[in-house]
Design a protein around this motif. Structure first.
Motif, PDB file in Angstrom:
ATOM      1  N   PRO A 242       0.820  -1.227   0.000  1.00 26.44           N
ATOM      2  CA  PRO A 242       0.000   0.000   0.000  1.00 26.44           C
ATOM      3  C   PRO A 242       0.847   1.267   0.000  1.00 26.44           C
ATOM      4  N   THR A 243       0.186   2.355  -0.319  1.00 26.49           N
ATOM      5  CA  THR A 243       0.869   3.654  -0.383  1.00 26.49           C
ATOM      6  C   THR A 243       1.549   4.004   0.937  1.00 26.49           C
ATOM      7  N   ASP A 263      13.382  -1.319  -7.911  1.00 25.43           N
ATOM      8  CA  ASP A 263      13.523  -2.189  -9.073  1.00 25.43           C
ATOM      9  C   ASP A 263      12.221  -2.147  -9.861  1.00 25.43           C
ATOM     10  N   GLU A 264      12.265  -1.483 -11.024  1.00 23.28           N
ATOM     11  CA  GLU A 264      11.091  -1.348 -11.900  1.00 23.28           C
ATOM     12  C   GLU A 264      11.308  -2.077 -13.222  1.00 23.28           C
ATOM     13  N   VAL A 265      12.216  -3.044 -13.218  1.00 21.82           N
ATOM     14  CA  VAL A 265      12.550  -3.765 -14.447  1.00 21.82           C
ATOM     15  C   VAL A 265      11.311  -4.383 -15.080  1.00 21.82           C
ATOM     16  N   GLN A 266      10.450  -4.958 -14.248  1.00 23.53           N
ATOM     17  CA  GLN A 266       9.257  -5.617 -14.784  1.00 23.53           C
ATOM     18  C   GLN A 266       8.007  -4.751 -14.651  1.00 23.53           C
ATOM     19  N   CYS A 267       7.865  -4.024 -13.551  1.00 20.11           N
ATOM     20  CA  CYS A 267       6.630  -3.279 -13.315  1.00 20.11           C
ATOM     21  C   CYS A 267       6.667  -1.870 -13.884  1.00 20.11           C
ATOM     22  N   GLY A 268       7.815  -1.417 -14.382  1.00 26.97           N
ATOM     23  CA  GLY A 268       7.927  -0.082 -14.941  1.00 26.97           C
ATOM     24  C   GLY A 268       7.491  -0.009 -16.395  1.00 26.97           C
ATOM     25  N   TYR A 269       7.764   1.125 -17.006  1.00 34.39           N
ATOM     26  CA  TYR A 269       7.479   1.358 -18.430  1.00 34.39           C
ATOM     27  C   TYR A 269       5.978   1.293 -18.732  1.00 34.39           C
ATOM     28  N   LYS A 274       1.042   3.768 -14.800  1.00 35.27           N
ATOM     29  CA  LYS A 274       1.935   4.921 -14.655  1.00 35.27           C
ATOM     30  C   LYS A 274       3.262   4.511 -15.281  1.00 35.27           C
ATOM     31  N   PHE A 275       4.098   5.504 -15.647  1.00 33.56           N
ATOM     32  CA  PHE A 275       5.387   5.113 -16.242  1.00 33.56           C
ATOM     33  C   PHE A 275       6.166   4.250 -15.259  1.00 33.56           C
ATOM     34  N   TYR A 276       6.256   4.702 -14.020  1.00 33.83           N
ATOM     35  CA  TYR A 276       6.831   3.891 -12.939  1.00 33.83           C
ATOM     36  C   TYR A 276       5.722   3.504 -11.970  1.00 33.83           C
ATOM     37  N   HIS A 280       2.394   5.752  -8.404  1.00 37.83           N
ATOM     38  CA  HIS A 280       1.064   5.605  -7.812  1.00 37.83           C
ATOM     39  C   HIS A 280       1.051   6.062  -6.356  1.00 37.83           C
ATOM     40  N   HIS A 281       2.223   6.105  -5.723  1.00 36.97           N
ATOM     41  CA  HIS A 281       2.294   6.338  -4.286  1.00 36.97           C
ATOM     42  C   HIS A 281       2.869   7.712  -3.921  1.00 36.97           C
ATOM     43  N   GLY A 282       3.136   8.538  -4.922  1.00 35.47           N
ATOM     44  CA  GLY A 282       3.600   9.892  -4.657  1.00 35.47           C
ATOM     45  C   GLY A 282       4.985   9.981  -4.058  1.00 35.47           C
ATOM     46  N   VAL A 283       5.846   9.010  -4.384  1.00 38.67           N
ATOM     47  CA  VAL A 283       7.212   8.998  -3.863  1.00 38.67           C
ATOM     48  C   VAL A 283       8.192   8.797  -5.016  1.00 38.67           C
TER      49      VAL A 283
END
Length: 484
Positions: A242-243, A263-269, A274-276, A280-283
């Motif tokens: 959670p946020t 690590d945004e290798v899989q969940c990024g892009y 969202k791009f990252y 979503h969590h404002g950080v």
């Protein structure tokens, strides 16, 4: 003076050569023409016979892909296979996007340079600028590589050097997956992958999503200088936090002068809408990493993106600049051109917005199927087009009279139901799905970000049709497929 050896004169069909004779090599056309059985034999002989065993269990060994376009593979029989696997998130743009192909073709036609180590590369420079433009906050210093593992190695090294700790320790999470190269393997929480390799010792493991545990670790050990976390655990079964957790991570790291690597290798892009995913969590982390879809499905590209002050602490002087400089194939020309065009397509076609919208539709449809088969589907979770579909342990899905007998085998049978369903979705419904490393009861859904509602409907209708057979029938059908 020594005499030169006598060399036979060349013939018309055997030109004169100074080097060794050419071995028996397959040509490109030979490779294209390989039949399924020959492919299987070569895979077993020269790649990974153990892996072939699992491919055979799932029926994947019978498929030869002849072409791929958009959301579909086409096999040797002309069958179109809907891709809800997406190469573990590597195909944001779908297969062979026309703009990506055109950019690569122009690069080749103009005979542009690939290797730019002695000279500056306009393509690497432009890609780095674009990644900085896509990244929030002060994330603007880029290291380019070829894989997610390489990007994460770079991320961990820059953070460790910039941490200021002489004996820097690194926190990572349970069920984490950061890669299989030696450094990041130490932070990948898998006894299987870690094998009996000698691992890096300066690491501390905490439960994922447990802020009090992270707080205790940092407050009890002043040598901790880096925290490394997947924003969404892919191999762990599509598990987020959670946020409040992520805001707590940022606050803890700020308070104790600890650097946070996301690590945004899989969940990024764009995969989560969202791009990252951390957006979503404002950080904003101190360092992050991308790969997978960064190569637009046609090139191997990975990138570390760090805040400038972090990067400069690590490599900011001429004396330290070459400690972790670009490797030979980091920023290679055509790969960078592919990634540059891919980023433009991502925004021009609003694929991030589509991921959020179509992903919400996918989750709604899957939750409706879960309500229809609550004894089979334990959980549906995720965000955007990164979704986990978790099944109950096998015994829970069976008639009541059979459950006690089978329950003692649940641990050994973990993953069997997801395997049955994945194999039959491919065989009977022309749909490809993926699995997860740690929670084997989870099917991982990461279709291309070009996915539309009609593709979601095709997948969900197939899943509904398969589950309507009942577990006993599904198990029998799978066993028959192995005997056939």
């Amino acid at each position: 003076m020594l005499d030169r050896p006598t060399v036979a004169a060349p013939t018309l069909d055997q030109p004169f050569r100074h080097g060794p004779a050419k071995p028996n090599l397959l040509s490109v056309e030979d490779a294209k023409a390989l039949d399924v059985q020959t492919m299987a034999d070569l895979f077993k002989d020269h790649i990974n016979p153990g892996q072939f065993h699992f491919m055979k269990l799932l029926g994947f060994h019978k498929v030869k892909i002849e072409r791929a376009e958009g959301m579909y593979y086409t096999d040797q029989n002309g069958r179109k296979i809907l891709d809800f696997f997406g190469g573990f998130g590597s195909l944001a743009h779908g297969h062979n996007h026309p703009r990506i192909l055109a950019a690569r073709e122009r690069f080749q036609d103009e005979k542009r340079h690939e290797i730019a180590i002695a000279f500056l590369s306009q393509y690497a420079s432009a890609l780095a600028k674009n990644l900085a433009a896509c990244s929030p906050g002060e994330l603007d210093m880029v290291f380019l590589g070829s894989t997610g593992s390489e990007a994460m190695e770079a991320a961990i090294k820059v953070a460790e050097r910039a941490s200021g700790r002489k004996n820097c320790k690194i926190v990572h999470a349970e069920n984490s997956f950061h890669g299989k190269s030696k450094g990041v393997l130490s932070l990948t929480d898998s006894p299987l992958y870690q094998g009996e390799f000698q691992l890096v010792g300066n690491r501390v493991k905490v439960p994922f999503g447990d802020l009090p545990a992270l707080k205790r670790a940092i407050e009890n050990d002043s040598d901790i200088g880096v925290v490394v976390l997947e924003t969404v655990q892919g191999g762990g079964g599509i598990v987020g936090a959670p946020t409040e957790y992520w805001q707590g991570v940022r606050a803890l790291c700020d308070k104790h002068n600890v650097l946070w690597v996301a690590d945004e290798v899989q969940c990024g892009y764009g995969r989560t809408g969202k791009f990252y995913a951390f957006e979503h969590h404002g950080v904003v982390p101190d360092v992050t990493a991308l790969a997978k879809s960064l190569g637009a499905g046609k090139a191997a590209v990975g990138a570390m993106i760090a805040k400038r002050d972090v990067y400069m602490k690590a490599y900011g002087t001429p004396k330290t600049a070459m400690i972790h400089a670009q490797a030979t194939f980091g920023g290679i020309g055509e790969a960078c051109v592919t990634a540059i065009e891919g980023l433009n397509v991502l925004y021009d076609e609003d694929l991030i917005g589509n991921s959020a919208e179509t992903g919400a539709y996918l989750l709604d449809r899957l939750k409706a199927i879960q309500a229809k088969y609550p004894q089979i589907i334990k959980d549906v979770r995720g965000q955007g087009l990164m979704v986990g579909l978790e099944f109950h342990d096998f015994s829970r899905t069976l008639p009541l009279a059979l459950r006690p007998m089978v329950a003692i085998l649940d641990d050994k049978l973990k993953g069997s139901l997801s395997g049955f369903i994945g194999a039959l979705l491919l065989r009977d419904y022309d749909v490809l799905v993926a699995f997860t490393e740690y929670n084997r009861n989870v099917i991982r859904l990461e279709p291309p970000l070009i996915c539309e509602e009609e593709h979601v409907d095709q997948f969900c209708d197939a899943l509904d049709g398969l589950l309507s057979r009942g577990i006993v029938s599904i198990a029998k059908d799978f066993v028959k497929s192995q005997m056939g």
